[in-house]
Enzyme design. Structure first.
Site, short mmCIF file in Angstrom:
data_model
loop_
_atom_site.label_atom_id
_atom_site.label_comp_id
_atom_site.label_asym_id
_atom_site.label_seq_id
_atom_site.Cartn_x
_atom_site.Cartn_y
_atom_site.Cartn_z
N ASP A 278 9.38 -31.06 38.09
CA ASP A 278 9.49 -29.60 38.08
C ASP A 278 10.50 -29.20 37.00
O ASP A 278 11.70 -29.46 37.13
CB ASP A 278 9.94 -29.12 39.46
CG ASP A 278 9.95 -27.61 39.55
OD1 ASP A 278 10.65 -26.95 38.73
OD2 ASP A 278 9.27 -27.05 40.42
N THR B 203 -1.93 -23.29 46.10
CA THR B 203 -3.12 -23.04 45.27
C THR B 203 -2.84 -23.13 43.77
O THR B 203 -3.78 -23.15 42.97
CB THR B 203 -3.63 -21.61 45.53
OG1 THR B 203 -2.60 -20.69 45.12
CG2 THR B 203 -3.94 -21.40 47.01
N ARG C 112 4.49 -20.05 40.85
CA ARG C 112 3.21 -20.62 41.31
C ARG C 112 3.18 -20.68 42.83
O ARG C 112 4.16 -21.08 43.45
CB ARG C 112 3.04 -22.06 40.79
CG ARG C 112 2.75 -22.16 39.37
CD ARG C 112 2.08 -23.46 38.99
NE ARG C 112 2.59 -24.68 39.58
CZ ARG C 112 2.04 -25.87 39.39
NH1 ARG C 112 0.95 -25.98 38.64
NH2 ARG C 112 2.55 -26.95 39.91
C1 PRP Z 1 6.31 -23.79 36.37
C2 PRP Z 1 6.37 -23.73 34.85
C3 PRP Z 1 5.26 -22.78 34.52
C4 PRP Z 1 4.23 -23.09 35.59
C5 PRP Z 1 3.16 -23.93 35.00
O1 PRP Z 1 6.93 -22.69 36.92
O2 PRP Z 1 7.61 -23.34 34.35
O3 PRP Z 1 5.65 -21.42 34.57
O4 PRP Z 1 4.91 -23.81 36.61
O5 PRP Z 1 2.13 -24.16 35.89
P1 PRP Z 1 0.68 -23.56 35.72
O6 PRP Z 1 0.24 -23.86 34.32
O7 PRP Z 1 -0.13 -24.28 36.75
O8 PRP Z 1 0.74 -22.09 35.98
P2 PRP Z 1 7.14 -22.47 38.50
O9 PRP Z 1 6.05 -21.59 39.04
O10 PRP Z 1 7.30 -23.80 39.16
O11 PRP Z 1 8.44 -21.60 38.57
P3 PRP Z 1 9.93 -21.88 38.08
O12 PRP Z 1 9.91 -21.81 36.58
O13 PRP Z 1 10.67 -20.77 38.70
O14 PRP Z 1 10.36 -23.24 38.57
N1 URA Z 2 5.32 -26.88 36.73
C1 URA Z 2 6.25 -27.83 36.50
O1 URA Z 2 7.45 -27.52 36.40
N2 URA Z 2 5.85 -29.11 36.40
C2 URA Z 2 4.55 -29.48 36.49
O2 URA Z 2 4.25 -30.68 36.37
C3 URA Z 2 3.61 -28.48 36.73
C4 URA Z 2 4.01 -27.19 36.83
#
Ligand code: PRP
Ligand code: URA
Length: 208
Positions: free
Chosen positions: A199, A106, A102
């Site tokens: 997270d 944004t 993400r």
């Molecule tokens: C987190 C989570 C999802 C996403 C959800 O990943 O594991 O993939 O955010 O958010 P959204 O519904 O708003 O898209 P992140 O992008 O933080 O990456 P990571 O798994 O590498 O920590």
């Molecule tokens: N991704 C995460 O890991 N946690 C949240 O709360 C939202 C997005």
């Protein structure tokens, strides 16, 4: 279709998982256990065929899972935390991965990697796994990529959902059922789920 698991054994584990003092080892174990419950619910309609079995006592009618191709698709990185539990219940599944990060400002998903075998005939069952459905951007993009590769039977399994993510997902992919362990209140101004668990990737991998 959106199914929220409604069971005290799930709620107990979700509560422990939310706790900010829960360390990564226990967090990973809880992700594992909750994913097993999600799989149990999401795979109720898995295809089976009838088989006969002979017990030490008598002949009996039984069933055998009959899904020629199941593809598990973790969204990197946090989705990896759910993979072992899925492979435990579906040991012959194949695994494809989608990398998605993400944008912190944004919340737009930025795809950075994709290694998923193309569908052969649309009869494959693709199970997308990712702990968090926040804005829904990552899950929607992952499912769109699978549809482009020819997948027609897709389900999405996650641990915590925000109402905003569920709405977006249902409007973009009404044909893809979502199974979640808890539906939370809302997103905050940083697009984090409230109350959520923080997270998920950081908590699984200890990178806080
Ligand atoms: C987190 C989570 C999802 C996403 C959800 O990943 O594991 O993939 O955010 O958010 P959204 O519904 O708003 O898209 P992140 O992008 O933080 O990456 P990571 O798994 O590498 O920590
Ligand atoms: N991704 C995460 O890991 N946690 C949240 O709360 C939202 C997005």
């Amino acid at each position: 279709m959106n199914v929220v698991l409604d069971h005290p054994l799930v709620a107990h584990r979700v509560t422990l998982m939310r706790d900010h003092e829960t360390p990564p080892k226990l967090f990973r174990e809880l992700v594992n256990e909750i994913t097993t419950f999600l799989a149990y619910e999401a795979l109720k309609d898995i295809r089976v065929s009838a088989v006969d079995v002979v017990t030490p006592v008598a002949k009996a009618k039984g069933v055998k899972v009959n899904e020629p191709r199941i593809i598990l698709v973790p969204i990197l990185r946090a989705g990896m935390g759910m993979l072992d539990a899925m492979l435990n219940v579906l040991p012959y599944a194949k695994v494809g991965v989608l990398g998605m990060q993400r944008n912190e400002a944004t919340a737009e998903p930025v795809p950075y990697y994709a290694k998923v075998p193309p569908a052969k005939d649309g009869e494959e069952l693709a199970l997308v796994i990712d702990p968090m459905l926040a804005t829904g951007g990552s899950a929607c993009d992952a499912v769109a990529q699978l549809k482009k590769l020819g997948y027609k039977r897709i389900k999405f399994l996650n641990l915590i959902s925000a109402p905003e993510g569920i709405s977006k997902f249902e409007s973009e992919h009404p044909d893809v059922p979502v199974y979640t362990a808890a539906k939370d209140e809302r997103l905050n101004s940083h697009f984090y789920i409230v109350p959520g668990l923080g997270d998920a990737g950081d908590r699984i991998f200890g990178t806080l």
